[in-house]
Design a protein around this motif. Structure first.
Motif, PDB file in Angstrom:
ATOM      1  N   ILE A 174       0.540   9.257 -14.157  1.00 21.39           N
ATOM      2  CA  ILE A 174      -0.722   9.631 -13.581  1.00 21.39           C
ATOM      3  C   ILE A 174      -1.557  10.490 -13.617  1.00 21.39           C
ATOM      4  CG2 ILE A 174      -1.286   9.224 -10.917  1.00 21.39           C
ATOM      5  CD1 ILE A 174       1.700   8.516 -10.664  1.00 21.39           C
ATOM      6  N   ALA A 175      -2.821  10.064 -13.966  1.00 19.51           N
ATOM      7  CA  ALA A 175      -3.760  11.485 -14.136  1.00 19.51           C
ATOM      8  C   ALA A 175      -4.336  11.508 -12.807  1.00 19.51           C
ATOM      9  CB  ALA A 175      -4.764  10.836 -15.239  1.00 19.51           C
ATOM     10  N   ALA A 176      -4.248  12.943 -12.416  1.00 19.38           N
ATOM     11  CA  ALA A 176      -4.901  13.156 -10.931  1.00 19.38           C
ATOM     12  C   ALA A 176      -5.785  14.533 -11.200  1.00 19.38           C
ATOM     13  CB  ALA A 176      -3.972  13.510  -9.960  1.00 19.38           C
ATOM     14  N   SER A 177      -7.093  14.673 -10.544  1.00 14.27           N
ATOM     15  CA  SER A 177      -7.960  15.714 -10.629  1.00 14.27           C
ATOM     16  C   SER A 177      -7.923  16.027  -9.304  1.00 14.27           C
ATOM     17  CB  SER A 177      -9.096  15.484 -11.368  1.00 14.27           C
ATOM     18  OG  SER A 177      -9.866  14.442 -10.735  1.00 14.27           O
ATOM     19  N   PRO A 178      -8.437  17.733  -9.133  1.00 12.19           N
ATOM     20  CA  PRO A 178      -8.956  18.117  -7.832  1.00 12.19           C
ATOM     21  C   PRO A 178     -10.160  17.208  -7.383  1.00 12.19           C
ATOM     22  CG  PRO A 178      -8.555  19.698  -9.388  1.00 12.19           C
ATOM     23  CD  PRO A 178      -8.491  18.509 -10.028  1.00 12.19           C
ATOM     24  N   LYS A 179     -10.353  17.053  -5.931  1.00 13.45           N
ATOM     25  CA  LYS A 179     -11.148  16.616  -5.184  1.00 13.45           C
ATOM     26  C   LYS A 179     -12.313  17.221  -5.545  1.00 13.45           C
ATOM     27  CE  LYS A 179      -8.790  13.849  -1.515  1.00 13.45           C
ATOM     28  NZ  LYS A 179      -8.932  13.773  -0.361  1.00 13.45           N
ATOM     29  N   SER A 180     -12.442  18.650  -5.660  1.00 20.85           N
ATOM     30  CA  SER A 180     -13.446  19.631  -5.761  1.00 20.85           C
ATOM     31  C   SER A 180     -13.039  20.125  -7.343  1.00 20.85           C
ATOM     32  CB  SER A 180     -13.343  20.605  -4.651  1.00 20.85           C
ATOM     33  OG  SER A 180     -14.329  21.905  -5.116  1.00 20.85           O
ATOM     34  N   ASN A 181     -14.190  20.157  -8.132  1.00 19.59           N
ATOM     35  CA  ASN A 181     -14.389  20.767  -9.333  1.00 19.59           C
ATOM     36  C   ASN A 181     -14.261  22.159  -9.426  1.00 19.59           C
ATOM     37  OD1 ASN A 181     -14.194  18.054 -10.868  1.00 19.59           O
ATOM     38  ND2 ASN A 181     -16.405  17.940 -10.716  1.00 19.59           N
ATOM     39  N   PHE A 182     -14.547  22.719  -8.099  1.00 23.73           N
ATOM     40  CA  PHE A 182     -14.613  24.160  -8.171  1.00 23.73           C
ATOM     41  C   PHE A 182     -13.329  24.718  -7.815  1.00 23.73           C
ATOM     42  CE2 PHE A 182     -18.476  22.322  -6.628  1.00 23.73           C
ATOM     43  CZ  PHE A 182     -19.620  22.989  -7.363  1.00 23.73           C
ATOM     44  N   ASN A 183     -12.303  24.261  -7.889  1.00 29.10           N
ATOM     45  CA  ASN A 183     -10.898  24.614  -7.423  1.00 29.10           C
ATOM     46  C   ASN A 183      -9.857  24.021  -8.004  1.00 29.10           C
ATOM     47  OD1 ASN A 183      -8.874  26.198  -6.161  1.00 29.10           O
ATOM     48  ND2 ASN A 183      -8.940  25.233  -4.471  1.00 29.10           N
ATOM     49  N   VAL A 241      -0.874  15.880 -14.384  1.00 23.61           N
ATOM     50  CA  VAL A 241      -0.236  14.494 -14.757  1.00 23.61           C
ATOM     51  C   VAL A 241       1.175  14.428 -14.249  1.00 23.61           C
ATOM     52  CG1 VAL A 241       1.085  13.180 -16.697  1.00 23.61           C
ATOM     53  CG2 VAL A 241      -1.508  14.253 -16.832  1.00 23.61           C
ATOM     54  N   PHE A 242       1.291  13.486 -13.258  1.00 24.67           N
ATOM     55  CA  PHE A 242       2.411  13.139 -12.518  1.00 24.67           C
ATOM     56  C   PHE A 242       3.394  11.878 -13.187  1.00 24.67           C
ATOM     57  CE2 PHE A 242      -0.415  14.675  -9.338  1.00 24.67           C
ATOM     58  CZ  PHE A 242       0.284  15.889  -8.687  1.00 24.67           C
ATOM     59  N   ILE A 243       4.592  12.205 -13.495  1.00 27.93           N
ATOM     60  CA  ILE A 243       5.395  11.124 -14.078  1.00 27.93           C
ATOM     61  C   ILE A 243       6.571  10.611 -13.248  1.00 27.93           C
ATOM     62  CG2 ILE A 243       7.021  10.614 -16.002  1.00 27.93           C
ATOM     63  CD1 ILE A 243       4.261  11.659 -17.001  1.00 27.93           C
ATOM     64  N   ASP A 270       0.811  -1.314  -0.194  1.00 26.76           N
ATOM     65  CA  ASP A 270      -0.117  -0.037  -0.072  1.00 26.76           C
ATOM     66  C   ASP A 270       1.144   1.202  -0.110  1.00 26.76           C
ATOM     67  OD1 ASP A 270      -2.424   1.652   0.187  1.00 26.76           O
ATOM     68  OD2 ASP A 270      -2.510   1.246   2.230  1.00 26.76           O
ATOM     69  N   SER A 271       0.276   2.353  -0.458  1.00 29.19           N
ATOM     70  CA  SER A 271       1.000   3.392  -0.502  1.00 29.19           C
ATOM     71  C   SER A 271       2.432   3.463  -1.298  1.00 29.19           C
ATOM     72  CB  SER A 271       1.274   4.213   0.920  1.00 29.19           C
ATOM     73  OG  SER A 271      -0.248   4.508   1.394  1.00 29.19           O
ATOM     74  N   ALA A 272       2.716   2.763  -2.439  1.00 31.82           N
ATOM     75  CA  ALA A 272       3.797   2.732  -3.195  1.00 31.82           C
ATOM     76  C   ALA A 272       4.148   4.016  -3.503  1.00 31.82           C
ATOM     77  CB  ALA A 272       3.651   1.670  -4.334  1.00 31.82           C
ATOM     78  N   LYS A 273       3.224   4.915  -3.845  1.00 19.70           N
ATOM     79  CA  LYS A 273       3.273   6.233  -4.104  1.00 19.70           C
ATOM     80  C   LYS A 273       2.169   6.926  -3.764  1.00 19.70           C
ATOM     81  CE  LYS A 273       5.825   9.813  -5.628  1.00 19.70           C
ATOM     82  NZ  LYS A 273       6.902  10.401  -5.131  1.00 19.70           N
ATOM     83  N   THR A 274       2.206   8.294  -3.550  1.00 13.54           N
ATOM     84  CA  THR A 274       0.998   9.100  -3.400  1.00 13.54           C
ATOM     85  C   THR A 274       1.072  10.317  -4.232  1.00 13.54           C
ATOM     86  OG1 THR A 274       1.704  10.229  -1.375  1.00 13.54           O
ATOM     87  CG2 THR A 274       0.290   8.029  -1.039  1.00 13.54           C
ATOM     88  N   VAL A 275      -0.048  10.913  -4.395  1.00 15.50           N
ATOM     89  CA  VAL A 275      -0.153  12.305  -4.918  1.00 15.50           C
ATOM     90  C   VAL A 275      -0.635  13.165  -3.874  1.00 15.50           C
ATOM     91  CG1 VAL A 275      -0.166  11.573  -7.295  1.00 15.50           C
ATOM     92  CG2 VAL A 275      -2.250  12.228  -6.110  1.00 15.50           C
ATOM     93  N   PRO A 276      -0.524  14.569  -3.980  1.00 10.40           N
ATOM     94  CA  PRO A 276      -0.883  15.505  -2.769  1.00 10.40           C
ATOM     95  C   PRO A 276      -2.645  15.017  -2.639  1.00 10.40           C
ATOM     96  CG  PRO A 276       0.247  16.428  -4.362  1.00 10.40           C
ATOM     97  CD  PRO A 276       0.251  15.216  -5.071  1.00 10.40           C
TER      98      PRO A 276
END
Length: 501
Positions: free
Chosen positions: A215-224, A229-231, A192-198
């Motif tokens: 790694i594609a990552a989007s904000p938890k909130s679409n308002f902010n 993409v993290f490589i 678990d947690s081999a890598k994390t993004v913020p």
């Protein structure tokens, strides 16, 4: 202006244009259920889809399992589907032959936790996924008589979102939940947690990028905030690169010909877009993220872009629904694709496959096995597949750019229209329609219906004999049923003498 104005379109490789009034010999407003890539000089219709069923003869039997994820496994050459039982817990079904036959529902494939769709993949003779709040499950051996292990390992936080699994360049399998990447080693040890993004982000999609992971990552909130993409090099504590991808939720990321292609849902279903949502196709190969295409919606869809994806024949396939009128009654929905035939062509976007059986609840997911597509739709467990017979019951559609012959202020008269096809198969029909000056309706001009015929000229509206309408701007729509392959259409017109321009 010249006395005779003419246009002939016989190349369709350009895909959807950025603007409907762009002058282009190969782009168009939309195609639906046409293959524009295999032969750029013809519109080739796809086979229609058919309802897929379970082990009984009931066409609605599979629906009860709400299958949304599909995986074609190399270990067994079988197609697997991830759904749920009557209690909402994990349920795996499979087909021995993806092209035909019925689904099998083994008793050994039911889990003990609530299904978590969006993560279902093959690794080391097992199918893997997550269920409940924290459990990782596996089902196998696929090459033998599979049984389910409900909790191979548990993750360190309650699962609120998941992303697809991949086998990376280091030989390990990876998948993601929330903002966390999990590693599965060939010996089936889970980290678990081999890598994390913020933790202000959720991971939506993983893909290989050479010897790296993207790694594609989007904000938890679409308002902010912006999607990113993290490589990652699969081992370092730091990311090798980070790319800002703009506003919206980056839903899909894949590697196409060495370039990362991403699909962003920019307020398609979010009121913060103030009715100006869009689907964005972006790209990254180092440096800055580039926007390649943006398709706008005229009304909120209320549906997120599914995270299902496939890469085949230099193209990325994904599902989306784009509203095309303010009333919300017209839309483009199906399996879209972005790519090209080969390096001799530009990248192009098209609405590749449609399913005429889909309700307003839309598409929930899809999968592929070779050239067969499996589409979960309508929110009720319905699954349709590519017909294993050469059946062309759906209407394939092409809508052209707007033509004004270089001068929108001058009224023109149509002299004749032309349509050409590959020698017409039995029972096939190719139809030509037009609309002028952005009318809301199409006028049927005529059709090619004679077996083996390859072309026709039209000098008036065939059904009535009425002359063509005059126009300042006009658009062409082509329709194919029964397998008609369209190779070109043409317009000849002249300035309309005496018209008030």
């Amino acid at each position: 202006m010249a006395d005779t104005l003419s246009i002939k379109i016989n190349n369709f490789s350009g895909g959807i244009a950025d603007d409907i009034r762009k002058t282009s010999a190969s782009e168009f407003q939309i195609t639906k259920h046409f293959d524009i890539f295999s032969n750029p000089n013809r519109l080739t219709p796809y086979r229609s889809l058919e309802t897929d069923t379970d082990t009984s003869v009931s066409a609605t039997d599979l629906k009860q399992y709400l299958v949304k994820d599909f995986a074609y496994a190399s270990a067994s050459s079988k197609l697997y589907g991830l759904g749920q039982n009557g209690s909402g817990q994990t349920k795996i079904v499979y087909k021995n032959d993806a092209t035909t036959g019925l689904w099998i529902k083994p008793t050994s494939s039911e889990g003990t936790g609530a299904v978590q769709n969006g993560c279902f993949f093959e690794f080391k003779d097992y199918m893997w996924g997550v269920q409940g709040t924290r459990d990782i499950f596996k089902w196998g051996l696929l090459s033998g008589t599979p049984t389910i292990t409900n909790s191979v390992s548990t993750v360190g936080a309650d699962i609120t979102s998941v992303a697809n699994g991949i086998i990376a360049a280091d030989g390990n399998a990876y998948f993601a939940y929330n903002n966390v990447i999990v590693r599965i080693a060939p010996g089936l040890t889970v980290t678990d947690s081999a890598k994390t993004v913020p933790d202000t982000y959720k991971i939506t999609s993983l893909t290989n990028y050479g010897s790296y992971m993207a790694i594609a990552a989007s904000p938890k909130s679409n308002f902010n905030g912006q999607s990113k993409v993290f490589i990652w090099n699969l081992s370092s504590d730091l990311f090798a690169e980070t790319a800002d991808c703009g506003e919206g939720e980056l839903r899909i990321l894949e590697n196409v010909e060495g370039t990362l292609i991403g699909i962003t849902d920019r307020y398609l279903n979010n009121a913060t877009g103030a009715g100006r949502g869009s689907m964005i196709i972006g790209a990254y190969s180092g440096g800055a993220w580039q926007v390649l295409k943006e398709v706008f919606t005229k009304k909120l869809t209320g549906k997120s872009i599914p995270t299902s994806k496939a890469v085949k024949n230099n193209r990325l396939f994904f599902a989306a629904k784009i509203m095309t009128n303010d009333a919300g009654t017209e839309y483009h929905e199906g399996i879209w694709s972005f790519g090209r035939k080969n390096s001799g062509y530009n990248f192009a976007l098209t609405l590749d496959i449609i399913d005429e059986n889909v309700s307003t609840d839309g598409i929930q997911g899809f999968g592929t096995a070779a050239n067969f597509f499996f589409i979960a739709h309508s929110g009720d467990g319905s699954v349709d597949k590519t017909n294993d017979a050469a059946t062309y019951a759906f209407t394939s559609i092409y809508e052209s750019q707007i033509f004004d012959f270089g001068e929108a202020c001058i009224t023109k008269a149509i002299k004749r229209l032309s349509l050409t096809v590959v020698p017409l198969p039995v029972s096939a029909v190719a139809t030509l329609k037009i609309r002028v000056n952005e009318s809301t309706s199409w006028t049927t001009i005529g059709s090619i219906i004679t077996t083996s015929k390859i072309d026709r000229y039209f000098f008036n509206i065939e059904a009535t004999g009425v002359e063509f309408p005059t126009f300042k701007e006009m658009q062409v729509r082509l329709e194919s049923t029964g397998g008609a392959e369209i190779t070109s259409f043409g317009i000849e017109a002249t300035p309309y003498i005496g018209a008030e321009n």
